[in-house]
Motif scaffolding. Structure first.
Motif, PDB file in Angstrom:
ATOM      1  N   SER A  13      31.592  36.855  36.822  1.00 41.19           N
ATOM      2  CA  SER A  13      31.707  37.147  35.781  1.00 41.19           C
ATOM      3  C   SER A  13      30.841  37.626  35.289  1.00 41.19           C
ATOM      4  O   SER A  13      29.446  36.925  35.229  1.00 41.19           O
ATOM      5  CB  SER A  13      32.365  35.250  35.252  1.00 41.19           C
ATOM      6  OG  SER A  13      32.469  36.221  33.545  1.00 41.19           O
ATOM      7  N   SER A  16      30.875  34.592  32.004  1.00 38.90           N
ATOM      8  CA  SER A  16      30.277  33.171  32.301  1.00 38.90           C
ATOM      9  C   SER A  16      29.511  33.363  34.012  1.00 38.90           C
ATOM     10  O   SER A  16      29.378  33.925  34.070  1.00 38.90           O
ATOM     11  CB  SER A  16      31.425  32.380  32.070  1.00 38.90           C
ATOM     12  OG  SER A  16      32.661  32.747  33.520  1.00 38.90           O
ATOM     13  N   GLU A  18      31.501  32.024  35.665  1.00 44.57           N
ATOM     14  CA  GLU A  18      32.811  31.466  37.139  1.00 44.57           C
ATOM     15  C   GLU A  18      32.495  32.808  38.084  1.00 44.57           C
ATOM     16  O   GLU A  18      31.742  34.267  38.164  1.00 44.57           O
ATOM     17  CB  GLU A  18      33.979  32.272  36.213  1.00 44.57           C
ATOM     18  CG  GLU A  18      35.353  32.268  37.079  1.00 44.57           C
ATOM     19  CD  GLU A  18      35.787  30.662  37.212  1.00 44.57           C
ATOM     20  OE1 GLU A  18      36.833  30.531  38.361  1.00 44.57           O
ATOM     21  OE2 GLU A  18      35.274  29.895  36.281  1.00 44.57           O
ATOM     22  N   ASP A  39      39.105  35.161  34.103  1.00 49.95           N
ATOM     23  CA  ASP A  39      38.351  33.651  33.886  1.00 49.95           C
ATOM     24  C   ASP A  39      38.898  32.639  33.643  1.00 49.95           C
ATOM     25  O   ASP A  39      39.721  32.564  32.395  1.00 49.95           O
ATOM     26  CB  ASP A  39      37.256  34.419  33.118  1.00 49.95           C
ATOM     27  CG  ASP A  39      36.031  33.545  32.875  1.00 49.95           C
ATOM     28  OD1 ASP A  39      36.050  32.412  33.684  1.00 49.95           O
ATOM     29  OD2 ASP A  39      35.162  33.693  33.063  1.00 49.95           O
ATOM     30  N   ARG A  42      36.915  31.443  29.981  1.00 50.07           N
ATOM     31  CA  ARG A  42      37.113  31.587  29.092  1.00 50.07           C
ATOM     32  C   ARG A  42      38.614  31.959  29.135  1.00 50.07           C
ATOM     33  O   ARG A  42      38.793  32.537  27.470  1.00 50.07           O
ATOM     34  CB  ARG A  42      36.271  33.058  29.299  1.00 50.07           C
ATOM     35  CG  ARG A  42      35.245  33.581  29.687  1.00 50.07           C
ATOM     36  CD  ARG A  42      34.715  32.985  27.808  1.00 50.07           C
ATOM     37  NE  ARG A  42      33.086  33.484  27.850  1.00 50.07           N
ATOM     38  CZ  ARG A  42      32.474  33.856  26.824  1.00 50.07           C
ATOM     39  NH1 ARG A  42      32.921  32.715  25.347  1.00 50.07           N
ATOM     40  NH2 ARG A  42      31.200  34.444  26.942  1.00 50.07           N
ATOM     41  N   PHE A  48      34.573  41.927  36.448  1.00 47.30           N
ATOM     42  CA  PHE A  48      34.083  40.995  37.497  1.00 47.30           C
ATOM     43  C   PHE A  48      32.179  41.954  38.680  1.00 47.30           C
ATOM     44  O   PHE A  48      33.533  42.777  38.874  1.00 47.30           O
ATOM     45  CB  PHE A  48      34.563  39.997  38.623  1.00 47.30           C
ATOM     46  CG  PHE A  48      35.259  38.798  38.233  1.00 47.30           C
ATOM     47  CD1 PHE A  48      34.223  37.293  38.429  1.00 47.30           C
ATOM     48  CD2 PHE A  48      36.020  38.541  37.074  1.00 47.30           C
ATOM     49  CE1 PHE A  48      35.010  36.353  38.388  1.00 47.30           C
ATOM     50  CE2 PHE A  48      36.814  37.446  36.449  1.00 47.30           C
ATOM     51  CZ  PHE A  48      35.867  36.431  37.006  1.00 47.30           C
TER      52      PHE A  48
END
Length: 52
Positions: A13, A16, A18, A39, A42, A48
């Motif tokens: 991501s 974040s 992720e 995500d 979030r 991504f």
């Protein structure tokens, strides 16, 4: 066994930490992959990008 052109890649991501795993075809996809996915941390859709 036959060789395959599929490769497992890690998508990370942009907002974040992720991550998730997916596969791509190495013969047809020459550049880096970018997808807009959900995500969980979030709680919204973000971009991504393919990680190394």
């Amino acid at each position: 066994m036959a060789k395959t052109a599929r490769e497992t890649i890690k998508m990370k991501s942009t907002e974040s930490n992720e991550c998730y795993w997916t596969t791509i075809n190495k013969r047809t996809s020459t550049g880096r992959k970018e997808l807009k996915k959900y995500d969980k941390t979030r709680r919204k859709h973000v971009i991504f990008k393919q990680a190394k």
